[in-house]
Enzyme design. Structure first.
Site, PDB file in Angstrom:
ATOM      1  N   SER A  75       8.361  92.620  22.094  1.00 18.08           N
ATOM      2  CA  SER A  75       7.431  92.217  21.015  1.00 18.08           C
ATOM      3  C   SER A  75       6.227  93.007  21.416  1.00 18.08           C
ATOM      4  O   SER A  75       5.998  93.700  22.271  1.00 18.08           O
ATOM      5  CB  SER A  75       7.487  90.923  20.919  1.00 18.08           C
ATOM      6  OG  SER A  75       6.690  90.253  22.080  1.00 18.08           O
ATOM      7  N   LYS A  76       5.323  92.738  20.409  1.00 19.48           N
ATOM      8  CA  LYS A  76       4.081  93.398  20.501  1.00 19.48           C
ATOM      9  C   LYS A  76       3.337  93.107  21.366  1.00 19.48           C
ATOM     10  O   LYS A  76       2.461  93.765  22.030  1.00 19.48           O
ATOM     11  CB  LYS A  76       3.270  93.217  19.078  1.00 19.48           C
ATOM     12  CG  LYS A  76       3.783  94.110  17.725  1.00 19.48           C
ATOM     13  CD  LYS A  76       2.641  93.901  16.740  1.00 19.48           C
ATOM     14  CE  LYS A  76       3.286  94.952  15.485  1.00 19.48           C
ATOM     15  NZ  LYS A  76       2.541  94.603  14.312  1.00 19.48           N
ATOM     16  N   ARG A  77       3.468  91.639  21.941  1.00 20.95           N
ATOM     17  CA  ARG A  77       2.743  91.271  23.048  1.00 20.95           C
ATOM     18  C   ARG A  77       3.027  91.999  24.450  1.00 20.95           C
ATOM     19  O   ARG A  77       2.667  92.124  25.507  1.00 20.95           O
ATOM     20  CB  ARG A  77       2.652  89.605  23.307  1.00 20.95           C
ATOM     21  CG  ARG A  77       4.229  89.105  23.498  1.00 20.95           C
ATOM     22  CD  ARG A  77       4.176  87.679  23.714  1.00 20.95           C
ATOM     23  NE  ARG A  77       5.773  87.339  23.622  1.00 20.95           N
ATOM     24  CZ  ARG A  77       6.238  86.916  25.171  1.00 20.95           C
ATOM     25  NH1 ARG A  77       5.336  87.072  26.037  1.00 20.95           N
ATOM     26  NH2 ARG A  77       7.396  86.490  25.105  1.00 20.95           N
ATOM     27  N   HIS A  78       4.200  92.576  24.272  1.00 23.81           N
ATOM     28  CA  HIS A  78       4.985  93.134  25.361  1.00 23.81           C
ATOM     29  C   HIS A  78       4.540  94.827  25.469  1.00 23.81           C
ATOM     30  O   HIS A  78       4.781  95.319  26.599  1.00 23.81           O
ATOM     31  CB  HIS A  78       6.511  93.091  25.585  1.00 23.81           C
ATOM     32  CG  HIS A  78       6.920  91.729  25.689  1.00 23.81           C
ATOM     33  ND1 HIS A  78       7.691  91.276  24.801  1.00 23.81           N
ATOM     34  CD2 HIS A  78       7.002  90.829  26.981  1.00 23.81           C
ATOM     35  CE1 HIS A  78       8.075  89.993  25.328  1.00 23.81           C
ATOM     36  NE2 HIS A  78       7.660  89.704  26.403  1.00 23.81           N
ATOM     37  N   GLY A  79       4.027  95.175  24.338  1.00 23.47           N
ATOM     38  CA  GLY A  79       3.954  96.633  24.100  1.00 23.47           C
ATOM     39  C   GLY A  79       4.578  97.267  23.287  1.00 23.47           C
ATOM     40  O   GLY A  79       5.038  98.686  23.399  1.00 23.47           O
TER      41      GLY A  79
END
Length: 466
Positions: free
Chosen positions: A242-246
């Site tokens: 997800s966006k929090r992972h990159g």
């Protein structure tokens, strides 16, 4: 004669080129290069509400920045709608597809019944064997494929191995909607066939689509391409990316200061391996890449590895290129030709520690900042202790130094440290704080040589009155 390998990347222009799509494009590009084939680009823009020109531009820019060039002009799927509809009608003429006159209300009732029975929705095929005279007046039909109801579909996947799908789990999918627009499944198969695609390399979230697409190939009497479904990329915690992972667009990685060759190398190693090799040039990747090297397990993003790899490529990069990359990040200082030349002369030292272009720009900024420099917190603390008293002595020593080279500057500082009974580091710390405004910098004596005597002395005097 062996058929020429032709691969494709087929993104939907509904957003940026995300990191997973970039890896898919890279694998297709590398395989086609390795095989001496072609790499084609198809923009799947059939979703007219979500497809935008800005998204198309972002995809093209992302691929170009990554260095993934494609052969010929990009193909836009929407422009081929007439061809897709033609194939659907051919299938009806062959008896491999049929007109379905189900109303939206009837389909909704089927869905609700499936939900009440806790079953997956599956069209019941009520128009599958109907006669033409049964067609109701005033209703525009959809066209559905006659899927086999018995046996299995086996996809000989180059990554996943043989994958079996029971035909009883596959319903008669819509090929052409009642408004005459083709569905994704139909458009993809027709385009891949017409483009001569020999190998489809894509994420394993498309694996279930392969069975339905395989049936469509069979129905048209076409030879299916070779499939290779690659596992998805996960976050460091093993969860879906997800966006929090990159899970960002490649332009975000560019803006964060990563080099395209870094991203190519890093994405190559996310799911593909060649022994213990970690640093693999693009030329070597082309020579080595094969489908057998793709693993079956999901890969995990690791920013520490990405940063270390980027540091390697920054150290390997041409100095003039690096100056060109940091200049936009130093735009507030209006760097002129003299400043550019100064940055170029300093780049060998600057690039040794930087992990990103942003870090490189930050560490280089002191060369082109206007005087007087603003000291960071730690540099200010150094000056508060005994820095200014030492600076007075340093300035006196440097006034008469005519040979402004780093060896001579260092020797003079060593003489001063002996005379004052302090360590060389005690001299270098306030010197660094005054010259750079920071407590960290490349080799201090080399920096002073690059700045020149006039600028260096001016900065030292500034620090005395700061």
């Amino acid at each position: 004669m062996t058929k020429q390998v032709i691969t494709r990347f087929a993104p939907s222009p509904t957003g940026y080129l995300h990191i997973g799509g970039a890896r898919t494009a890279l694998f297709n590009w590398l395989f086609s290069k390795n095989q001496g084939g072609k790499f084609l680009l198809r923009i799947e823009d059939t979703d007219r509400e979500r497809s935008t020109q800005a998204a198309v531009d972002a995809l093209l820019d992302g691929l170009k920045w990554m260095g993934l060039d494609w052969d010929g002009e990009e193909i836009y799927q929407f422009s081929r709608a007439d061809r897709h509809a033609q194939v659907a009608r051919e299938l009806v003429a062959k008896g491999a597809a049929y007109y379905c006159y189900c109303t939206p209300e009837e389909l909704q009732a089927m869905r609700e019944q499936a939900m009440s029975e806790k079953k997956a929705f599956r069209y019941d095929g009520r128009w599958r064997d109907a006669k033409p005279e049964d067609a109701p007046a005033g209703i525009s039909p959809a066209i559905r494929l006659k899927a086999p109801r018995e046996g299995n579909i086996i996809i000989a996947d180059k990554v996943q191995g043989d994958v079996t799908f029971a035909c009883e789990q596959l319903d008669d999918m819509v090929l052409l909607r009642s408004d005459g627009t083709p569905t994704y499944m139909l458009a993809v198969v027709v385009d891949d066939y017409d483009m001569g695609i020999t190998h489809i390399i894509r994420g394993d979230d498309h694996l279930t689509n392969a069975a339905r697409q395989y049936i469509l190939y069979q129905a048209m009497g076409w030879t299916p391409p070779i499939f290779a479904h690659i596992p998805l990329i996960h976050g460091a915690d093993g969860a879906k990316l997800s966006k929090r992972h990159g899970a960002l667009g490649v332009e975000a990685y560019r803006d964060m200061g990563y080099l395209p060759e870094t991203l190519r190398n890093y994405l190559l190693r996310l799911g593909w391996g060649h022994g213990d090799d970690e640093i693999i040039s693009t030329e070597q990747a082309i020579a080595w890449f094969n489908l057998e090297g793709i693993g079956r397990s999901p890969s995990r993003m690791d920013f520490t590895k990405l940063d270390n790899l980027n540091g390697h490529y920054i150290r390997e990069a041409d100095n003039a290129r690096l100056v060109g990359l940091i200049l936009p990040r130093l735009a507030e200082f209006n760097v002129g030709e003299e400043g550019k030349n100064l940055l170029l002369s300093a780049m060998d030292g600057l690039k040794q520690r930087a992990k990103t272009i942003n870090e490189l720009a930050d560490s280089a900024a002191f060369y082109v900042r206007p005087r007087p420099l603003v000291l960071n917190e730690k540099a200010a603390q150094i000056m508060e202790k005994s820095g200014k008293s030492l600076l007075l002595k340093i300035i006196e020593y440097f006034e008469n130094l005519n040979e402004w080279q780093h060896e001579a500057i260092e020797n003079l500082c060593r003489e001063l440290s002996v005379r004052e009974g302090v360590k060389l580091g005690d001299i270098a710390q306030p010197l660094r704080a005054a010259i750079t405004g920071s407590n960290i910098s490349p080799g201090m004596f080399e920096v002073m040589e690059q700045l020149g005597k006039t600028e260096s002395m001016a900065r030292l005097r500034d620090a005395l009155v700061a």
